[in-house]
Design an enzyme around this catalytic site. Structure first.
Site, mmCIF file in Angstrom:
data_model
loop_
_atom_site.group_PDB
_atom_site.id
_atom_site.type_symbol
_atom_site.label_atom_id
_atom_site.label_comp_id
_atom_site.label_asym_id
_atom_site.label_seq_id
_atom_site.Cartn_x
_atom_site.Cartn_y
_atom_site.Cartn_z
ATOM 1 N N GLU A 160 -5.425 -8.426 -0.369
ATOM 2 C CA GLU A 160 -6.212 -8.044 0.947
ATOM 3 C C GLU A 160 -7.741 -7.861 0.393
ATOM 4 O OE1 GLU A 160 -4.690 -5.186 3.652
ATOM 5 O OE2 GLU A 160 -2.680 -5.859 2.947
ATOM 6 N N GLU B 42 0.772 -1.297 -0.167
ATOM 7 C CA GLU B 42 -0.173 -0.044 -0.026
ATOM 8 C C GLU B 42 0.847 1.340 0.150
ATOM 9 O OE1 GLU B 42 -3.136 -0.159 3.011
ATOM 10 O OE2 GLU B 42 -4.251 -1.942 1.965
HETATM 11 O O1 AHR Z 1 -5.128 -6.038 6.748
HETATM 12 C C1 AHR Z 1 -5.134 -4.914 7.717
HETATM 13 C C2 AHR Z 1 -4.218 -3.795 7.078
HETATM 14 O O2 AHR Z 1 -5.161 -3.176 6.030
HETATM 15 C C3 AHR Z 1 -2.957 -4.043 6.558
HETATM 16 O O3 AHR Z 1 -1.783 -4.011 7.211
HETATM 17 C C4 AHR Z 1 -2.998 -3.097 5.303
HETATM 18 O O4 AHR Z 1 -2.242 -3.065 4.253
HETATM 19 C C5 AHR Z 1 -4.469 -2.625 5.188
HETATM 20 O O5 AHR Z 1 -4.641 -1.255 5.091
#
Ligand code: AHR
Length: 511
Positions: A292, A173
């Site tokens: 994610e 990210e």
């Molecule tokens: O999964 C939780 C968090 O969400 C992670 O660390 C991050 O990459 C995202 O913003």
């Protein structure tokens, strides 16, 4: 009663089921590692401190590939802190989650744990505070057979054989201002390009994932992907996507249509990647890694929210975003998995975030039991039954109008067919909050045989759509038999209860 007609044809397939779509994520965050997968002294801990109850549930979940060690955590992490004798490892402040990391669990422990879990490793490197040198050194440490400083150190630390980690994320990210070492798209694109080149000089067989946007609502979404790929197109294989969904102000209709948003997100990133391909006259395609995704209830006032914890004294592995999932969440998760499968021509990797305790399908109490959340069930069934080819699925369904995502089909589906075993699996959701849905499926080119599984997850009688599994009632919501599935010739008919997710598996013969 709403109605839906679904059609497939034996000749119309999307892709072989990418097994890496059923990935998960272990971050050094909250209690995912400590008192999640790792808890020395727990009655279920093995000789390495790995919780056997959590390992067994991970295997039952069917996770295929696990991203590690972050997440936001990785952008301030020194991978070398997690190797060597545990007593010598440093305690550090983790700024991402405002916690103290004692590094008792690191790369070797994760490799050993993954072997026991039977899962592939997807290793993320730090491109926040670190760069090209640390990137190539961790590859040499992990994958070089021996005879060099880093590979010999690995052997000295107990692993003579290389870890042979193929899949690597180039940071996390990096478009997000919250990220430690946040960068502009140009800064990140150049760094990722050079890190990728250096890593591949050590091991040319690596598969590399560049960071896409943190979510499709980012102001730089689109332009970020274009710029990053312009720099990295020839050096990387995948571009990442992240998305979390939640019910907002009781708007269940929109929440249940989250997969419509996921569809658009994926299609937009595919279009952007292909535009860069055309402009740069590149030959290969960049595939997507949805590394994610999940339902995540952000409630900044809660004691387990990152916002609240940031105001508290530094702690080791406190409870962080331990969301408790209900029936509605399970239906949404089922539809998000359908979206991933339906886009499997380009989405080749996906990781539900996270595996245990932190926004997770598995909950595990310290010194206590572990159990399955509602969202465990659609994931586990799809991971075990989605085999062979993903079928192109045409759905003609009654729709619901939603305020956030427009019109959504009331019935959502994905279908897979495994020619070898002669089994077909249908994954179906009814987004209707009140009405059952009558579903007719035309299996073009097939003769239906015996229905070998028909199960449904819906609101248990006497409860409502917010029903959950808890420490005291760990099996309150789960899969129940789905009655009335009829398969004759090339027709399958069934009725989905209101707000439900179902799986039907049957034998099919080619006509
Ligand atoms: O999964 C939780 C968090 O969400 C992670 O660390 C991050 O990459 C995202 O913003």
């Amino acid at each position: 009663m709403s109605r839906a007609r679904i059609s497939i044809d034996r000749d119309f397939t999307i892709s072989e089921v990418p097994r890496r779509l059923f990935g998960s994520f272990v971050e050094h965050m909250g209690r995912c590692v400590y008192t999640g997968i790792y808890e020395p002294g727990h009655p279920e801990a093995d000789e390495q401190g790995f919780r056997k109850d959590v390992l067994a549930l991970t295997q039952e979940l069917g996770a295929t590939v696990i991203r590690y060690p972050g997440g936001n955590f990785v952008s301030g992490y020194n991978w070398e802190d997690g190797i060597g004798p545990v007593a010598d490892r440093p305690r550090r402040l983790d700024g991402a989650w405002h916690t103290v990391e004692n590094n008792a669990f690191g790369l070797h422990e994760f490799v050993d744990w993954s072997k026991k879990a039977g899962t592939e490793i997807m290793e993320a490197i730090n491109l926040g505070t670190r760069g090209v040198e640390a990137a190539r050194e961790i590859v040499e440490y992990a994958n070089h057979p021996g005879g060099t400083y880093w590979s010999d150190l690995r052997a000295k630390n107990g692993h003579k054989e290389p870890f042979d980690i193929k899949l690597w994320c180039l940071g996390n990210e990096m478009d997000g201002p919250w990220q430690i070492g946040h960068k502009t798209a140009h800064e990140y694109g150049r760094l990722a390009q050079e890190a990728a080149k250096a890593m591949r000089l050590v091991d040319p067989t690596l598969e590399l994932v560049a960071c896409g946007s943190s979510n499709s609502g980012m102001p730089t979404f689109g332009e970020w992907e274009r710029t990053v790929l312009t720099h990295t197109y020839e050096e990387v294989d995948y571009l990442s996507l992240h998305a979390y969904y939640q019910e907002q102000e009781g708007d269940a209709e929109s929440f249940l249509a989250s997969a419509v948003d996921m569809d658009h997100f994926i299609e937009a990133v595919v279009a952007t990647a292909d535009a860069v391909r055309a402009k740069g006259r590149h030959k290969k395609h960049i595939n997507l890694s949805f590394d994610e995704w999940n339902v995540w209830y952000s409630r900044p006032g809660d004691p387990d929210s990152p916002e609240y914890l940031a105001t508290q004294p530094w702690q080791q592995h406190p409870r962080v975003i331990e969301d408790k999932y209900n029936v509605t969440d399970a239906v949404v998760v089922g539809t998000l998995l359908n979206s991933l499968l339906r886009h499997s021509d380009r989405v080749k990797i996906a990781n539900q975030a996270q595996l245990v305790n932190v926004i997770a399908p598995i909950l595990a109490e310290p010194n206590g039991p572990a159990w399955r959340q509602t969202i465990f069930h659609p994931f586990a069934l799809m991971a075990s039954l989605a085999k062979g080819q993903v079928m192109r699925t045409e759905i003609l369904s009654d729709t619901v109008e939603t305020s956030r995502f427009g019109a959504a089909d009331l019935v959502d589906a994905s279908i897979t067919w495994d020619e070898e075993s002669g089994k077909m699996a249908l994954f179906l959701a009814n987004r209707g909050l009140e009405e059952a849905a009558q579903v007719q499926v035309r299996l073009g080119g097939f003769d239906a045989g015996e229905v070998t599984k028909a199960q449904v997850l819906h609101v248990p009688s006497g409860l409502d759509r917010f029903a959950k599994n808890t420490l005291k009632l760990p099996n309150q919501v789960g899969m129940r038999p789905l009655d009335g599935v009829a398969a004759v010739g090339d027709q399958l008919t069934l009725t989905l209860p209101a707000l439900s997710w179902a799986v039907v598996e049957l034998s099919v013969a080619k006509k």
